[in-house]
Design an enzyme around this catalytic site. Structure first.
Site, mmCIF file in Angstrom:
data_model
loop_
_atom_site.group_PDB
_atom_site.id
_atom_site.type_symbol
_atom_site.label_atom_id
_atom_site.label_comp_id
_atom_site.label_asym_id
_atom_site.label_seq_id
_atom_site.Cartn_x
_atom_site.Cartn_y
_atom_site.Cartn_z
ATOM 1 N N GLU A 176 33.353 33.784 35.418
ATOM 2 C CA GLU A 176 34.795 33.848 35.713
ATOM 3 C C GLU A 176 34.954 34.914 36.781
ATOM 4 O OE1 GLU A 176 37.145 31.961 34.278
ATOM 5 O OE2 GLU A 176 35.733 30.970 32.943
ATOM 6 N N CYS B 233 43.101 38.350 38.088
ATOM 7 C CA CYS B 233 42.319 37.402 38.888
ATOM 8 C C CYS B 233 43.226 36.304 39.421
ATOM 9 C CB CYS B 233 41.168 36.841 38.072
ATOM 10 S SG CYS B 233 41.671 36.218 36.491
HETATM 11 P P1 NAD Z 1 32.611 43.974 38.678
HETATM 12 O O1 NAD Z 1 31.936 42.740 39.129
HETATM 13 O O2 NAD Z 1 32.445 45.207 39.478
HETATM 14 O O3 NAD Z 1 32.130 44.364 37.191
HETATM 15 C C1 NAD Z 1 32.241 43.475 36.123
HETATM 16 C C2 NAD Z 1 31.253 43.849 35.042
HETATM 17 O O4 NAD Z 1 29.926 43.642 35.513
HETATM 18 C C3 NAD Z 1 31.316 45.306 34.614
HETATM 19 O O5 NAD Z 1 31.175 45.365 33.222
HETATM 20 C C4 NAD Z 1 30.113 45.926 35.313
HETATM 21 O O6 NAD Z 1 29.598 47.073 34.680
HETATM 22 C C5 NAD Z 1 29.129 44.786 35.230
HETATM 23 N N1 NAD Z 1 28.036 44.835 36.214
HETATM 24 C C6 NAD Z 1 28.004 45.439 37.431
HETATM 25 N N2 NAD Z 1 26.824 45.188 38.037
HETATM 26 C C7 NAD Z 1 26.104 44.422 37.198
HETATM 27 C C8 NAD Z 1 24.815 43.814 37.263
HETATM 28 N N3 NAD Z 1 24.034 43.950 38.347
HETATM 29 N N4 NAD Z 1 24.399 43.070 36.223
HETATM 30 C C9 NAD Z 1 25.177 42.881 35.152
HETATM 31 N N5 NAD Z 1 26.413 43.426 35.020
HETATM 32 C C10 NAD Z 1 26.868 44.186 36.042
HETATM 33 O O7 NAD Z 1 34.140 43.598 38.505
HETATM 34 P P2 NAD Z 1 35.357 44.530 38.088
HETATM 35 O O8 NAD Z 1 35.684 45.448 39.221
HETATM 36 O O9 NAD Z 1 35.107 45.121 36.759
HETATM 37 O O10 NAD Z 1 36.528 43.455 37.905
HETATM 38 C C11 NAD Z 1 37.315 42.984 38.943
HETATM 39 C C12 NAD Z 1 36.895 41.585 39.318
HETATM 40 O O11 NAD Z 1 36.917 40.738 38.164
HETATM 41 C C13 NAD Z 1 37.858 40.936 40.298
HETATM 42 O O12 NAD Z 1 37.127 40.271 41.300
HETATM 43 C C14 NAD Z 1 38.625 39.938 39.457
HETATM 44 O O13 NAD Z 1 39.145 38.847 40.158
HETATM 45 C C15 NAD Z 1 37.574 39.521 38.477
HETATM 46 N N6 NAD Z 1 38.176 38.927 37.284
HETATM 47 C C16 NAD Z 1 38.089 37.578 37.116
HETATM 48 C C17 NAD Z 1 38.701 36.969 36.027
HETATM 49 C C18 NAD Z 1 38.639 35.476 35.845
HETATM 50 O O14 NAD Z 1 39.010 34.993 34.792
HETATM 51 N N7 NAD Z 1 38.206 34.698 36.813
HETATM 52 C C19 NAD Z 1 39.386 37.756 35.099
HETATM 53 C C20 NAD Z 1 39.443 39.138 35.302
HETATM 54 C C21 NAD Z 1 38.838 39.713 36.402
#
Ligand code: NAD
Length: 518
Positions: A233, A267
């Site tokens: 997502e 999002c």
């Molecule tokens: P992010 O991708 O920076 O982090 C998300 C998660 O991934 C965190 O828990 C982080 O610690 C973890 N992470 C980071 N690097 C990783 C790796 N290499 N391997 C595994 N896990 C890792 O995103 P964010 O800043 O926390 O959230 C914002 C983003 O989330 C925006 O792009 C937003 O659109 C998206 N989002 C999407 C939805 C949806 O339903 N499509 C919902 C909410 C947020």
């Protein structure tokens, strides 16, 4: 690797709490515990799992104020936002999973086709241990909308919440334990990106990720090494299309809410609006009028809360400044606000061009670019000119707007509405393109956490098809062709097949008895 992560309030800078930054060994140990607990959990009848999901929902609602307050302290959002989305949204998913799991995942008879002497059915099996990695913007709903269907389907879960808002996840585990969930079916691995990477590398059976596109891509690559199933997502840059004949008062006020709710950190926030030329001026005037009075800050007397992270605030500021440097005009807002707390003024931009970053990239902030277009065709072309495909919103006379729905390249489309679909647990939630794969919510969300086992049971008694197949020349090429015509043909072809097969019967019987003598 720091041993601990500090969680600080974006509104005040105060320390909210600390959590361990788990290493790979600690993550592996959690996955092993979840693995050991899963078989007994999956053997419980659907009714019993549903009872424990309902109990979780009751405890969540009983502690709603506390849950919302923690989400507010971790993310700087407003309490009503946390209550409506983190609490009400999560309670809705819990209710849906409790109500639908048996119907969606339980045994489903399917026709056996021409094999009338078989009984066929499908059962959905849990994967085993599901890893859930989530984002910070809705620290309860983002994770629990994957955890709840996974648990309902008989999996156990290890969740790695965002390092920005991990305390909300720990509180969810506490509530689930209080509701009577077995100790090890829902475990939390706190930590930063490396902890997430360790979770993907651990002995999981599936990973469900919510977050940014680049992290999603990295996780998909890592998971591909061992063909670990993944659902993603990811981000979005949702477009709204406003057509002649739309109710402009409602369109303007709903689009303003759909852009600025949670300070645009959704999002499915609207990130660009394409408006037909003949109604552009009136629509824009209404948007400006609705945006101007919005109050920014913290507490109960404001409309827009914090930008949760410093990096996010910088990104919003850079995108707005870049657009302005390239000729965009700011009608409202356009700048970072003085503290305390991290804030960006709700912003309305015009004279924005399609190739600018503010249109092409995800902003994830309170910024609304309004673009004038000739007609619906141009609006659709520009709306679809994006690598994302998450949500979308079409405004206009109902029949016309609904006719355009299939033309929009997005996983979710709202007609004369915006963002509220996230609160309808029956509606699958997810995107296409760079917005990801897989779904949460709805029946699809439950299926996502299970795999289909096909079962065929011979009813016994009747003719043995093995005797028809071996030796091959018993039926022979001509007999097989006749059978295909009879079983798959229509009308005269089918009749001819029947005739040919009947002619074959004496030969079959004769060969059959010869076969028996050997
Ligand atoms: P992010 O991708 O920076 O982090 C998300 C998660 O991934 C965190 O828990 C982080 O610690 C973890 N992470 C980071 N690097 C990783 C790796 N290499 N391997 C595994 N896990 C890792 O995103 P964010 O800043 O926390 O959230 C914002 C983003 O989330 C925006 O792009 C937003 O659109 C998206 N989002 C999407 C939805 C949806 O339903 N499509 C919902 C909410 C947020």
């Amino acid at each position: 690797m720091l041993p601990e992560i500090e969680v600080r309030s974006p509104a005040t800078g105060d320390l909210v709490g600390t959590v361990p930054n788990l290493d790979a060994a600690a993550v592996d140990a959690l996955v092993a515990r979840a693995r050991a607990a899963q078989p007994a959990w999956s053997r419980l009848p659907f009714g019993e799992r549903a009872r424990l999901l309902r109990r979780y929902r009751e405890r969540l609602v009983a502690r709603a104020d506390e849950v919302a307050e923690l989400s507010v302290r971790e993310t700087g959002k407003l309490a009503p936002e946390a209550l409506f989305v983190d609490v009400l949204g999560t309670a809705g998913v819990a209710r849906w999973c409790a109500r639908r799991a048996r119907a969606v995942l339980g045994r489903r008879r399917v026709p056996s086709g021409f094999l009338l002497h078989k009984r066929c059915y499908v059962v959905r099996e849990p994967y085993g241990v599901i890893g859930v990695i989530s984002a910070w913007n809705w620290p309860v709903l983002n994770g629990m909308r994957a955890v709840l269907p996974a648990i309902a389907a008989g999996n156990s879960v290890v969740m790695k919440p965002s390092e920005v808002a991990p305390l909300s996840a720990l509180l969810q585990r506490e509530i689930a334990t209080e509701a009577g969930w077995p100790e090890d079916i829902f475990l939390i691995a706190t930590g930063a990106g490396d902890t997430g990477r360790a979770l993907v590398a651990s002995a999981l059976d599936k990973i469900s990720f919510t977050g940014g596109v680049e992290t999603g891509r990295r996780i998909a690559q890592q998971a591909a090494q061992r063909l670990l199933p993944v659902s993603l997502e990811l981000g979005g840059s949702d477009a709204a299309i406003v057509l002649r004949g739309a109710d402009l008062a409602r369109a303007a006020s709903t689009i303003v809410t759909g852009t600025f709710y949670n300070a645009g950190q959704n999002c499915t926030s609207l990130e660009r609006v394409y408006v037909e030329a003949s109604i552009y001026d009136e629509f824009l005037a209404r948007v400006v009028e609705a945006t101007g009075p919005l109050r920014v800050g913290a507490g109960d007397a404001v409309d827009i809360g914090c930008i949760t992270t410093a990096a996010q605030l910088t990104k919003i500021e850079e995108q707005v400044n870049d657009a302005v440097a390239q000729g965009a005009r700011v009608l409202v807002g356009g700048r970072r606000l003085p503290g305390p707390g991290r804030h960006f003024a709700p912003t309305v931009l015009v004279d924005v061009r399609q190739e600018m970053d503010i249109i092409q990239l995800e902003t994830f902030g309170p910024v609304l670019p309004v673009v004038k277009v000739r007609d619906a065709a141009e609006a659709l072309r520009l709306a679809n000119d994006s690598s994302f495909g998450l949500g979308s919103s079409i405004w206009g006379p109902k029949r016309l707007a609904e006719r355009l729905v299939p033309e929009v390249r997005a996983g979710m489309t709202l007609v004369n509405d915006a963002v509220l679909n996230a609160l309808v647990p029956a509606l699958p939630f997810g995107g296409i393109g760079e917005s990801g794969t897989g779904r949460v919510h709805g029946d699809d969300g439950l299926r996502e956490m299970s795999w289909a086992r096909s079962v065929m049971v011979d009813r016994g008694g009747g003719a043995r098809e093995a005797a028809l197949l071996y030796p091959v020349d018993r039926l022979g090429r001509a007999g097989a062709l006749a059978a295909v015509r009879l079983l798959a043909g229509r009308g005269r072809v089918r009749l001819a097949g029947l005739g040919q097969l009947l002619r074959h019967v004496p030969r079959l019987l004769r060969r059959g008895s010869q076969g028996g003598e050997q």
